[in-house]
Design an enzyme around this catalytic site. Structure first.
Site, PDB file in Angstrom:
ATOM      1  CE1 TYR A 134      -7.048  -0.718  -5.061  1.00  0.00           C
ATOM      2  CE2 TYR A 134      -6.606   1.528  -5.772  1.00  0.00           C
ATOM      3  CZ  TYR A 134      -6.241   0.194  -5.711  1.00  0.00           C
ATOM      4  OH  TYR A 134      -5.067  -0.219  -6.286  1.00  0.00           O
ATOM      5  CG  ASN A 218      -4.453   0.426 -12.000  1.00  0.00           C
ATOM      6  OD1 ASN A 218      -5.420  -0.317 -11.807  1.00  0.00           O
ATOM      7  ND2 ASN A 218      -3.221   0.079 -11.669  1.00  0.00           N
ATOM      8  CG  HIS A 266      -5.868  15.265 -12.627  1.00  0.00           C
ATOM      9  ND1 HIS A 266      -5.570  14.764 -11.391  1.00  0.00           N
ATOM     10  CD2 HIS A 266      -6.724  16.293 -12.414  1.00  0.00           C
ATOM     11  CE1 HIS A 266      -6.216  15.452 -10.456  1.00  0.00           C
ATOM     12  NE2 HIS A 266      -6.920  16.386 -11.058  1.00  0.00           N
ATOM     13  CD  GLU A 331     -14.261  15.036 -12.953  1.00  0.00           C
ATOM     14  OE1 GLU A 331     -13.936  14.466 -11.898  1.00  0.00           O
ATOM     15  OE2 GLU A 331     -13.504  15.122 -13.938  1.00  0.00           O
ATOM     16  CG  HIS A 332     -14.154  19.425 -12.249  1.00  0.00           C
ATOM     17  ND1 HIS A 332     -13.288  18.475 -12.784  1.00  0.00           N
ATOM     18  CD2 HIS A 332     -14.281  19.108 -10.940  1.00  0.00           C
ATOM     19  CE1 HIS A 332     -12.909  17.636 -11.839  1.00  0.00           C
ATOM     20  NE2 HIS A 332     -13.498  17.990 -10.706  1.00  0.00           N
ATOM     21  CG  ASP A 365      -9.669  19.143  -7.506  1.00  0.00           C
ATOM     22  OD1 ASP A 365     -10.761  18.602  -7.769  1.00  0.00           O
ATOM     23  OD2 ASP A 365      -8.822  19.419  -8.370  1.00  0.00           O
ATOM     24  CD  GLU A 419     -49.658  -7.423 -12.891  1.00  0.00           C
ATOM     25  OE1 GLU A 419     -49.134  -8.160 -12.012  1.00  0.00           O
ATOM     26  OE2 GLU A 419     -49.344  -6.241 -13.069  1.00  0.00           O
TER      27      GLU A 419
END
Length: 434
Positions: A134, A218, A266, A331-332, A365, A419
């Protein structure tokens, strides 16, 4: 317009509470979004191409009448690459080569070993058959994301990569299509939203069903990915972009300010965090941000991001900085210090670590090589960057020799009867040598 990130002190009694409050991000879609997504998925499952075309016409304002109007082949992708300005094409090709080279080091192979009695144990590693990528469309055009998602799949040996990208009002981004060509994508459908995710997960008359869906989108795309998980694999449900910079006060404040801006631009929910043992340096960076902000094309977004979620943390030393890093699990992470290697053993949780003053997160990136699809919202505590291994599956191999089966069956029998699984026990016991 100015920026006023929150200032925190590690020594404050309520530091942890303040930090938790600032880190909190609720990305779960509301009931209305979930209801719409469920409806769209159900319609695509029931009516296939017909529903897909209908939703695309409605949401993307297109005049398509069949899926043929929403399909791009390899020839069109190659044309986009060939007609791209030389500088852009060269940049795509260099970035693709670096990304491919890095990910080739991740490729896992099948393995096995044989025990003394002849029993063979091992693992067969194979690529997935087909994956769906996507890609956001419209104003949000990210050719870098095409390469970061498609190239690892290609390196893994995935036979077919199906890309979906919405084209609102018919706007097609040639650089995105060119990136698809460079990354080995051969088929693209110009569809998006929850309907595209549903098509990839369940298949339609035209869109083939895939084994895994990757790529950002989104809230409708994220909700749809969550809804179809289990029917197909997904990469992750990503939150807003994050950057955390640990600096020893010896890097140019303008550099640090711009690195913080690079993630804040962003979107308004992005989070930029600066940690330093030098309070005067934190003030210098703040001054740099205020001076540089008017030059930014996306200054309104940057300001809102930094004012709502930006944080500047004063710590007593680098050990405390590492503790804060592991708590946040960013994240970074930029280690903008003299000797980043010295801090590395103390960093346990981070999606990607950028080491040294010259290693701007922005390089990662686009073209450094490692993947920029990274765990967000603290999930770096248990998640890893997207990689070749995400497009490979593993099967265990067990081939018992008669002697090995006999000995293992004795153990299995005892455990199975413990068992109360008698059939298990007897199945094993049939293999015991008399």
């Amino acid at each position: 317009m100015t920026v006023n990130p929150v200032k925190l002190s590690y020594s404050s009694q309520d530091f942890n509470e303040q930090l938790d409050r600032l880190l909190a991000w609720e990305g779960v879609s509301d009931e209305e979004v979930q209801h719409r997504v469920k409806h769209i998925i159900a319609e695509v499952r029931a009516r296939g191409d017909e529903a897909l075309v209908e939703f695309t016409r409605r949401f993307d304002r297109l005049s398509a009448s069949t899926m043929a109007d929403l399909t791009l082949g390899e020839e069109q992708l190659q044309k986009a690459l060939q007609t791209l300005p030389q500088e852009q094409r060269r940049a795509l090709e260099v970035a693709a080569d670096r990304i491919r080279n890095y990910h080739e080091h991740q490729l896992q192979s099948s393995w096995s070993y044989q025990e003394e009695d002849g029993t063979l144990l091992g693992q067969q590693v194979l690529p997935m058959d087909r994956v769906g990528l996507y890609v956001p469309g419209g104003k949000a055009a990210y050719p870098s994301s095409v390469m970061m998602n498609a190239i690892p799949a290609q390196v893994a040996g995935v036979k077919e990569i199906i890309m979906v990208v919405p084209t609102p009002d018919g706007v097609i981004n040639d650089m995105v299509l060119a990136a698809a060509a460079v990354a080995g994508v051969r088929k693209v459908f110009t569809i998006g939203g929850a309907q595209a995710v549903a098509a990839l997960a369940y298949g339609t008359q035209t869109v083939p069903r895939v084994d895994k869906i990757v790529g950002p989108g989104n809230i409708y795309v994220a909700t749809a990915k969550r809804e179809v998980f289990g029917q197909v694999g997904i990469d992750m449900i990503a939150g807003p972009s994050e950057i955390m910079i640990v600096c020893d006060a010896r890097t140019d404040p303008d550099w640090i300010a711009m690195d913080l801006f690079s993630q804040a631009e962003h979107d308004e929910d992005a989070q930029a965090i600066l940690v330093s043992p030098d309070q005067a340096f934190l003030d210098q960076v703040l001054a740099s941000m205020r001076r540089l902000l008017p030059e930014m094309e996306r200054k309104k977004i940057i300001a809102e991001s930094l004012n709502n979620r930006g944080i500047m943390i004063h710590v007593p030393d680098m050990q405390a900085a590492c503790e804060v890093t592991n708590r946040i699990a960013p994240e970074h992470l930029e280690l903008s210090v003299e000797n980043p290697q010295a801090l590395l053993p103390d960093i346990r949780h981070a999606g990607a670590i950028f080491m040294g003053r010259y290693t701007a997160e922005a390089l990662g990136d686009y073209c450094a090589g490692p993947n920029h699809v990274l765990p967000t919202s603290g999930t770096a505590r248990f998640s890893s960057p997207l990689g070749v291994y995400d497009f490979q599956k593993r099967s265990s191999l067990i081939h018992c020799s008669p002697a090995g089966a006999s000995e293992m069956a004795k153990v299995a029998s005892v455990l199975a009867r413990g068992e109360s699984l008698t059939a298990h026990a007897r199945s094993a016991e049939y293999r015991i040598r008399k």
